[in-house]
Scaffold this motif. Structure first.
Motif, PDB file in Angstrom:
ATOM      1  N   ASP A  10       0.814  -1.220   0.000  1.00 21.08           N
ATOM      2  CA  ASP A  10       0.000   0.000   0.000  1.00 21.08           C
ATOM      3  C   ASP A  10       0.849   1.272   0.000  1.00 21.08           C
ATOM      4  O   ASP A  10       0.353   2.367  -0.182  1.00 21.08           O
ATOM      5  CB  ASP A  10      -0.963  -0.010   1.204  1.00 21.08           C
ATOM      6  N   LYS A  11       2.166   1.125   0.209  1.00 22.48           N
ATOM      7  CA  LYS A  11       3.040   2.312   0.231  1.00 22.48           C
ATOM      8  C   LYS A  11       3.414   2.700  -1.201  1.00 22.48           C
ATOM      9  O   LYS A  11       3.581   1.843  -2.065  1.00 22.48           O
ATOM     10  CB  LYS A  11       4.335   2.026   1.000  1.00 22.48           C
ATOM     11  N   LYS A  12       3.586   4.018  -1.382  1.00 25.42           N
ATOM     12  CA  LYS A  12       3.966   4.540  -2.709  1.00 25.42           C
ATOM     13  C   LYS A  12       5.303   5.259  -2.592  1.00 25.42           C
ATOM     14  O   LYS A  12       5.560   5.937  -1.609  1.00 25.42           O
ATOM     15  CB  LYS A  12       2.931   5.558  -3.190  1.00 25.42           C
ATOM     16  N   PHE A  13       6.125   5.102  -3.627  1.00 26.75           N
ATOM     17  CA  PHE A  13       7.407   5.814  -3.633  1.00 26.75           C
ATOM     18  C   PHE A  13       7.209   7.219  -4.189  1.00 26.75           C
ATOM     19  O   PHE A  13       6.549   7.386  -5.212  1.00 26.75           O
ATOM     20  CB  PHE A  13       8.424   5.095  -4.516  1.00 26.75           C
ATOM     21  N   THR A  14       7.813   8.207  -3.540  1.00 27.82           N
ATOM     22  CA  THR A  14       7.746   9.575  -4.066  1.00 27.82           C
ATOM     23  C   THR A  14       8.472   9.636  -5.398  1.00 27.82           C
ATOM     24  O   THR A  14       8.029  10.279  -6.334  1.00 27.82           O
ATOM     25  CB  THR A  14       8.426  10.555  -3.082  1.00 27.82           C
ATOM     26  N   ARG A  20       9.173  13.953   0.846  1.00 28.89           N
ATOM     27  CA  ARG A  20       7.779  13.579   0.558  1.00 28.89           C
ATOM     28  C   ARG A  20       7.015  14.758  -0.042  1.00 28.89           C
ATOM     29  O   ARG A  20       7.198  15.893   0.380  1.00 28.89           O
ATOM     30  CB  ARG A  20       7.073  13.143   1.853  1.00 28.89           C
ATOM     31  N   LYS A  21       6.127  14.454  -0.981  1.00 30.02           N
ATOM     32  CA  LYS A  21       5.305  15.528  -1.574  1.00 30.02           C
ATOM     33  C   LYS A  21       4.209  15.923  -0.593  1.00 30.02           C
ATOM     34  O   LYS A  21       3.834  17.070  -0.489  1.00 30.02           O
ATOM     35  CB  LYS A  21       4.679  15.018  -2.880  1.00 30.02           C
ATOM     36  N   ASP A  22       3.680  14.927   0.126  1.00 30.98           N
ATOM     37  CA  ASP A  22       2.598  15.206   1.065  1.00 30.98           C
ATOM     38  C   ASP A  22       2.963  14.581   2.410  1.00 30.98           C
ATOM     39  O   ASP A  22       2.872  13.362   2.594  1.00 30.98           O
ATOM     40  CB  ASP A  22       1.292  14.604   0.527  1.00 30.98           C
ATOM     41  N   LYS A  23       3.400  15.409   3.333  1.00 26.95           N
ATOM     42  CA  LYS A  23       3.911  14.865   4.604  1.00 26.95           C
ATOM     43  C   LYS A  23       2.804  14.309   5.497  1.00 26.95           C
ATOM     44  O   LYS A  23       3.065  13.677   6.509  1.00 26.95           O
ATOM     45  CB  LYS A  23       4.731  15.928   5.336  1.00 26.95           C
ATOM     46  N   ASN A  67       1.323   6.810   3.672  1.00 26.91           N
ATOM     47  CA  ASN A  67       1.772   5.766   2.747  1.00 26.91           C
ATOM     48  C   ASN A  67       2.835   6.229   1.764  1.00 26.91           C
ATOM     49  O   ASN A  67       3.146   5.523   0.820  1.00 26.91           O
ATOM     50  CB  ASN A  67       0.577   5.189   1.987  1.00 26.91           C
ATOM     51  N   GLU A  68       3.371   7.416   1.987  1.00 24.83           N
ATOM     52  CA  GLU A  68       4.379   7.905   1.035  1.00 24.83           C
ATOM     53  C   GLU A  68       5.790   7.636   1.564  1.00 24.83           C
ATOM     54  O   GLU A  68       6.095   7.914   2.724  1.00 24.83           O
ATOM     55  CB  GLU A  68       4.176   9.408   0.819  1.00 24.83           C
ATOM     56  N   LEU A  69       6.629   7.073   0.719  1.00 26.73           N
ATOM     57  CA  LEU A  69       8.024   6.818   1.119  1.00 26.73           C
ATOM     58  C   LEU A  69       8.951   7.563   0.171  1.00 26.73           C
ATOM     59  O   LEU A  69       8.958   7.313  -1.032  1.00 26.73           O
ATOM     60  CB  LEU A  69       8.338   5.321   1.056  1.00 26.73           C
ATOM     61  N   ALA A  70       9.719   8.489   0.742  1.00 29.01           N
ATOM     62  CA  ALA A  70      10.656   9.261  -0.079  1.00 29.01           C
ATOM     63  C   ALA A  70      12.077   8.845   0.270  1.00 29.01           C
ATOM     64  O   ALA A  70      12.674   9.314   1.235  1.00 29.01           O
ATOM     65  CB  ALA A  70      10.455  10.751   0.169  1.00 29.01           C
ATOM     66  N   PHE A  71      12.604   7.913  -0.521  1.00 26.20           N
ATOM     67  CA  PHE A  71      13.987   7.459  -0.318  1.00 26.20           C
ATOM     68  C   PHE A  71      14.926   8.341  -1.122  1.00 26.20           C
ATOM     69  O   PHE A  71      14.577   8.784  -2.228  1.00 26.20           O
ATOM     70  CB  PHE A  71      14.161   6.035  -0.840  1.00 26.20           C
ATOM     71  N   TYR A 103      28.230   7.507   1.622  1.00 17.54           N
ATOM     72  CA  TYR A 103      26.833   7.728   1.222  1.00 17.54           C
ATOM     73  C   TYR A 103      25.909   7.438   2.397  1.00 17.54           C
ATOM     74  O   TYR A 103      26.171   6.552   3.194  1.00 17.54           O
ATOM     75  CB  TYR A 103      26.455   6.837   0.035  1.00 17.54           C
ATOM     76  N   ASP A 104      24.870   8.231   2.488  1.00 15.94           N
ATOM     77  CA  ASP A 104      23.829   7.989   3.492  1.00 15.94           C
ATOM     78  C   ASP A 104      22.556   7.589   2.768  1.00 15.94           C
ATOM     79  O   ASP A 104      22.286   8.053   1.660  1.00 15.94           O
ATOM     80  CB  ASP A 104      23.550   9.265   4.299  1.00 15.94           C
ATOM     81  N   PHE A 105      21.775   6.740   3.424  1.00 14.55           N
ATOM     82  CA  PHE A 105      20.502   6.289   2.866  1.00 14.55           C
ATOM     83  C   PHE A 105      19.428   6.962   3.714  1.00 14.55           C
ATOM     84  O   PHE A 105      19.446   6.851   4.947  1.00 14.55           O
ATOM     85  CB  PHE A 105      20.451   4.766   2.997  1.00 14.55           C
ATOM     86  N   VAL A 106      18.544   7.702   3.063  1.00 22.24           N
ATOM     87  CA  VAL A 106      17.584   8.538   3.795  1.00 22.24           C
ATOM     88  C   VAL A 106      16.160   8.174   3.381  1.00 22.24           C
ATOM     89  O   VAL A 106      15.910   7.891   2.205  1.00 22.24           O
ATOM     90  CB  VAL A 106      17.872  10.036   3.497  1.00 22.24           C
ATOM     91  N   CYS A 107      15.245   8.156   4.346  1.00 22.35           N
ATOM     92  CA  CYS A 107      13.832   7.915   4.028  1.00 22.35           C
ATOM     93  C   CYS A 107      12.973   8.841   4.886  1.00 22.35           C
ATOM     94  O   CYS A 107      13.105   8.846   6.110  1.00 22.35           O
ATOM     95  CB  CYS A 107      13.475   6.455   4.290  1.00 22.35           C
TER      96      CYS A 107
END
Ligand code: ASP
Length: 467
Positions: free
Chosen positions: A266-270, A294-297, A301-305, A353-357
């Motif tokens: 159900d999660k969507k990628f930004t 994220r476009k909509d904080k 269900n939004e995941l911005a990696f 490198y850092d991995f951010v979500c």
């Protein structure tokens, strides 16, 4: 011995059959003369029915209280139409109980376990964590965590990684925190350190020729209470040989995209591919090296990696008046010019490198220095004397003199990622037995004093217990 007991998830398929179920009394409802009990097991709830006709059984059912543990036998019956409960998996059936055995009684729990628990003081929840974990929300969090870890293991296995355990009793590794230390009984005055991460071991596994290593690794860092941290936490620790930075990032991107698609569809990628943003650009554009893209904080269900790349290699520590590594000293500088590294550390970038979500740093890694003379130069910039370097890292430098492959890795944290997937506000909600912010285990009551005899064996004396 309880034989042939079935779980609640199987019960709906057995209408007309005799079954045996065991579990906890979740709720009891008395409707006129009929007693209904919701029996809870690891899979869910099943409704039990007791009628007054069987007097002895009925009397026994009358005595049942929440959280008692029982074993029942009875017939699975379809519920009358108006009684179907679409909210639970077994809502179409009930068990007409013929036999009831009380396996253990229970005191009244110190708090309600049928709510999501967020109103209850956390200290109380942690003190009675085994009861808190009966709560649906926490149970589901641990199930989610297990799914993520199982998925990682299988996925990496298919990519030819192997899981290797590394020691917990070891020597200090500089990851920028204080070590937990363990006194040695056999060598008076000497100490092990608990690993801040398996960093050096995984690099030595590359020297050993494994090429693709991972481990679901516990890390220990004795840090001051700062936000949502735990003295011990779990990482997906990973190291590879002969791979470029971009190949490592691509591997992690594919793994995480697959985890989300399979476990939280159900999660969507930004944005995909996950953007690679330089440290400089991140700081200029977002004022942070862990931007929330994220476009909509408000959308759970939004995941911005994203990946942040090209960090400076060193940062100046004013209190200590010395340069420190931004990531750790094993990171490979982007310059191979030893003079330049020593003369102008502020100019040197690292292959880090850092991995951010969603605004959280969920992992970090780097390509590693594998030329001993560069590693020595990095340690020198950080203020280590030549002899100290030999004493502390001689094993690594020596290992690198026996044929070392270029290597690099990363270590995404498990706790924070599961927290984001579960939509929880802190990592304690996705750890079975977490500690308080100030590092105490309220259930086991740790840390705690030890016997005089134990201290003696360890050749230790407590000089003061003032903070
Ligand atoms: N050891 C590093 C850490 O725990 C991760 C890595 O460089 O692979 O942050």
């Amino acid at each position: 011995m309880i034989e042939k007991r079935i779980l609640s998830k199987e019960v709906s398929l057995r209408i007309g059959q005799k079954v045996k179920l065991a579990g906890w009394v979740d709720v009891r409802r008395d409707h006129g003369k009929i007693i209904f009990i919701d029996l809870r097991d690891k899979e869910g709830l099943t409704q039990l029915v007791f009628l007054p006709e069987n007097k002895e059984l009925y009397e026994k059912a009358t005595s049942l209280r929440p959280e008692w543990v029982v074993l029942v036998e009875g017939e699975v019956k379809a519920r009358p139409k108006g009684m179907i409960n679409p909210k639970i998996a077994t809502g179409e059936i009930e068990i007409a109980v013929e036999n009831l055995e009380i396996l253990s009684e229970a005191k009244t729990p110190p708090f309600d376990i049928n709510t999501d628990g967020s109103q209850i003081s956390e200290d109380k929840r942690l003190k009675f964590r085994y009861l808190d974990l009966r709560r649906e929300r926490l149970k589901n969090n641990l199930i989610l965590r297990d799914k993520v870890i199982q998925f990682m293991r299988q996925w990496l296995g298919k990519e030819d990684f192997i899981e290797i355990e590394t020691p917990i009793l070891t020597k200090s590794t500089p990851e920028g925190a204080r070590d937990y230390i363990v006194p040695s009984r056999l060598e008076p005055g000497k100490f092990y350190a608990l690993p801040q991460s398996p960093q050096q071991y995984k690099q030595l596994l590359m020297v050993a020729g494994f090429e693709k290593y991972f481990q679901i690794a516990r890390c220990f860092r004795d840090e001051d209470t700062r936000g949502d941290r735990q003295p011990e936490f779990t990482q997906l620790d990973l190291e590879t040989s002969f791979m470029s930075q971009e190949e490592i990032l691509d591997l992690i991107e594919r793994l995480y995209a697959d985890i989300v698609k399979n476990i939280s569809p159900d999660k969507k990628f930004t944005q995909t591919p996950f953007p690679r943003i330089s440290y400089k650009e991140a700081m200029e554009k977002y004022g942070t090296d862990k931007p929330d893209l994220r476009k909509d904080k408000n959308d759970p269900n939004e995941l911005a990696f994203c990946f942040i790349v090209d960090f400076p290699m060193f940062e100046w520590r004013e209190e200590e008046k010395r340069w420190d590594a931004v990531h750790h000293p094993f990171t490979r500088p982007q310059s191979e010019d030893i003079e330049e590294i020593k003369e102008c550390p502020e100019k040197i970038m690292g292959f880090q490198y850092d991995f951010v979500c969603n605004g959280y740093e969920i992992g970090g890694g780097s390509l590693r220095t594998y030329r001993p003379e560069i590693l020595e130069a990095v340690f020198e910039v950080m203020g280590h004397k030549k002899e100290q370097i030999r004493e502390k890292f001689g094993h690594l430098l020596e290992a690198f003199s026996y044929g070392v492959p270029p290597h690099g890795g990363i270590a995404p944290g498990i706790d924070r990622f599961v927290m984001i997937l579960a939509g929880e506000p802190n990592i304690r909600e996705v750890i079975a037995f977490p500690k308080t912010g100030d590092g105490r285990d309220l259930m086991m009551i740790a840390p705690s004093e030890v016997d005089e005899k134990q201290l003696k064996e360890l050749h230790l004396k407590i000089l003061s217990n003032e903070k």
